[in-house]
Design an enzyme around this catalytic site. Structure first.
Site, mmCIF file in Angstrom:
data_model
loop_
_atom_site.group_PDB
_atom_site.id
_atom_site.type_symbol
_atom_site.label_atom_id
_atom_site.label_comp_id
_atom_site.label_asym_id
_atom_site.label_seq_id
_atom_site.Cartn_x
_atom_site.Cartn_y
_atom_site.Cartn_z
ATOM 1 C CB SER A 184 -0.860 0.006 1.259
ATOM 2 O OG SER A 184 -1.521 1.244 1.428
ATOM 3 C CE1 TYR A 200 -3.775 -2.060 5.281
ATOM 4 C CE2 TYR A 200 -3.229 0.199 4.676
ATOM 5 C CZ TYR A 200 -3.578 -1.089 4.304
ATOM 6 O OH TYR A 200 -3.733 -1.407 2.976
HETATM 7 N N1 LIG Z 1 -8.593 -0.588 -1.300
HETATM 8 C C1 LIG Z 1 -7.581 0.221 -1.055
HETATM 9 O O1 LIG Z 1 -7.742 1.445 -0.942
HETATM 10 C C2 LIG Z 1 -6.189 -0.347 -0.959
HETATM 11 C C3 LIG Z 1 -5.120 0.539 -1.119
HETATM 12 C C4 LIG Z 1 -3.823 0.036 -1.015
HETATM 13 C C5 LIG Z 1 -3.600 -1.301 -0.777
HETATM 14 N N2 LIG Z 1 -4.667 -2.135 -0.623
HETATM 15 C C6 LIG Z 1 -4.385 -3.550 -0.373
HETATM 16 O O2 LIG Z 1 -4.924 -4.300 -1.425
HETATM 17 C C7 LIG Z 1 -5.261 -5.611 -0.969
HETATM 18 C C8 LIG Z 1 -6.691 -5.935 -1.379
HETATM 19 O O3 LIG Z 1 -7.550 -4.971 -0.802
HETATM 20 P P1 LIG Z 1 -9.028 -4.658 -1.360
HETATM 21 O O4 LIG Z 1 -9.164 -3.207 -1.402
HETATM 22 O O5 LIG Z 1 -9.311 -5.474 -2.552
HETATM 23 O O6 LIG Z 1 -9.866 -5.161 -0.081
HETATM 24 P P2 LIG Z 1 -11.192 -6.075 0.030
HETATM 25 O O7 LIG Z 1 -12.138 -5.727 -1.041
HETATM 26 O O8 LIG Z 1 -11.599 -5.956 1.459
HETATM 27 O O9 LIG Z 1 -10.628 -7.544 -0.251
HETATM 28 C C9 LIG Z 1 -9.753 -8.162 0.652
HETATM 29 C C10 LIG Z 1 -9.508 -9.586 0.198
HETATM 30 O O10 LIG Z 1 -8.636 -10.220 1.140
HETATM 31 C C11 LIG Z 1 -9.227 -11.479 1.510
HETATM 32 N N3 LIG Z 1 -8.821 -11.867 2.856
HETATM 33 C C12 LIG Z 1 -8.960 -11.185 4.013
HETATM 34 N N4 LIG Z 1 -8.508 -11.914 5.041
HETATM 35 C C13 LIG Z 1 -8.079 -13.092 4.519
HETATM 36 C C14 LIG Z 1 -7.519 -14.271 5.073
HETATM 37 N N5 LIG Z 1 -7.298 -14.409 6.385
HETATM 38 N N6 LIG Z 1 -7.201 -15.284 4.230
HETATM 39 C C15 LIG Z 1 -7.414 -15.175 2.911
HETATM 40 N N7 LIG Z 1 -7.933 -14.096 2.320
HETATM 41 C C16 LIG Z 1 -8.274 -13.063 3.122
HETATM 42 C C17 LIG Z 1 -10.731 -11.246 1.386
HETATM 43 O O11 LIG Z 1 -11.413 -12.480 1.148
HETATM 44 P P3 LIG Z 1 -12.220 -13.318 2.251
HETATM 45 O O12 LIG Z 1 -12.880 -12.341 3.167
HETATM 46 O O13 LIG Z 1 -13.163 -14.122 1.398
HETATM 47 O O14 LIG Z 1 -11.201 -14.163 2.919
HETATM 48 C C18 LIG Z 1 -10.794 -10.391 0.125
HETATM 49 O O15 LIG Z 1 -10.783 -11.197 -1.023
HETATM 50 C C19 LIG Z 1 -5.014 -5.605 0.543
HETATM 51 O O16 LIG Z 1 -3.764 -6.185 0.809
HETATM 52 C C20 LIG Z 1 -5.001 -4.121 0.885
HETATM 53 O O17 LIG Z 1 -4.224 -3.871 2.031
HETATM 54 C C21 LIG Z 1 -5.959 -1.699 -0.713
#
Ligand SMILES: NC(=O)c1ccc[n+]([C@@H]2O[C@H](COP(=O)([O-])OP(=O)(O)OC[C@H]3O[C@@H](n4cnc5c(N)ncnc54)[C@H](OP(=O)(O)O)[C@@H]3O)[C@@H](O)[C@H]2O)c1
Length: 245
Positions: A142, A155
């Site tokens: 991130s 975080y």
């Molecule tokens: N959205 C943003 O603004 C942003 C910005 C920078 C970086 N990121 C990073 O991008 C990545 C994806 O984020 P997103 O925005 O797509 O969030 P999201 O929509 O909340 O998706 C998170 C994903 O992680 C999975 N997950 C959570 N806990 C898990 C576990 N214990 N085992 C396996 N899978 C797990 C969830 O699936 P299940 O619940 O089905 O397990 C879901 O598929 C993360 O690493 C986040 O830190 C996000």
């Protein structure tokens, strides 16, 4: 379009950025193994992938914090496809509060998924890549892995850990010709961390991060991009981090 069929494991593939990466890879002839905890959501993503000709898909419900489940993910991928070309460590979680309001449970929640999860999946995928002297690992950190921000102590600490892990893993795996990169996006419109982001023109979408990951997956064999920092071109929106007590 790339004609060589590669196989990628994508964690956190059930929604958001991981789903977008899975669809982007599949659209470019990469077989995708979809891992996350929610089987029903994974099945929905799998249905979308199945509409893309040529590529194959497998779902393996996996909690990345559970060592046995991670071993099972790697074993099933090898059984079905015989190899792992790409691992995308995307699964991640976030909670946002003032530093003193965080509990030890918050700490374990974020570090378990964001750091231990990346460590465990990498630990069990790397031996296959080392044996083949080939492969690529893309970690989704991130912009919080580069900077700090209000309510982001834990975080940001967990995502700085992912960046540090990546830079060291690169050194471990260089002699085996295995590429390792980290992607650091700014805010992307997903349901991540319970945030409510107003979607406006120029919002960063999961597909924007997927595009960067596909760039890494398709870059010249001569290079190994270390970090990709993705920031919005224009960002007028306000983020309500929906602070939880
Ligand atoms: N959205 C943003 O603004 C942003 C910005 C920078 C970086 N990121 C990073 O991008 C990545 C994806 O984020 P997103 O925005 O797509 O969030 P999201 O929509 O909340 O998706 C998170 C994903 O992680 C999975 N997950 C959570 N806990 C898990 C576990 N214990 N085992 C396996 N899978 C797990 C969830 O699936 P299940 O619940 O089905 O397990 C879901 O598929 C993360 O690493 C986040 O830190 C996000």
């Amino acid at each position: 379009m790339n004609d060589i069929i590669k196989t990628a494991i994508i964690t956190g593939a059930s929604r958001g950025i991981g789903k977008a990466i899975s669809l982007k890879f599949a659209a470019n002839n990469i077989n995708v193994v979809l891992a996350a905890r929610d089987k029903t959501q994974l099945e929905r993503v799998q249905e979308e992938v199945k509409s893309i000709p040529k590529v194959k898909t497998l779902i393996v419900p996996t909690d990345v914090t559970n060592e046995e489940q991670v071993k099972n993910l790697v074993r099933k991928t090898i059984d079905q496809f015989g190899k792992i070309d790409i691992l995308v460590n995307n699964a991640g979680v976030g909670r946002f509060k003032r530093a003193d309001e965080f509990t030890l449970e918050d700490y374990h929640y974020m570090f378990d998924v964001n750091v231990k999860g990346v460590f465990l999946v990498s630990k069990y995928v790397v031996p296959h890549m080392v044996a083949r002297k080939s492969g690529q690992i893309i970690n989704i950190a991130s912009i919080a892995g580069k900077n700090g921000f209000k309510t982001g102590t834990l975080y940001a600490a967990s995502k700085h850990a992912v960046v540090g892990y990546t830079w060291s893993l690169r050194e471990d795996l260089k002699e085996y010709k295995i590429k390792v990169s980290v992607v650091c996006p700014g805010s992307v419109v997903t349901g991540f961390g319970g945030k409510k982001t107003e979607k406006v023109d120029w919002s960063m979408e999961p597909e924007d991060v997927a595009h960067a990951c596909y760039y890494l997956a398709s870059e010249s064999e001569n290079v190994n991009t270390a970090e990709v920092i993705i920031k919005p071109r224009y960002n007028p929106r306000k983020i309500d981090w929906n602070l939880r007590k």
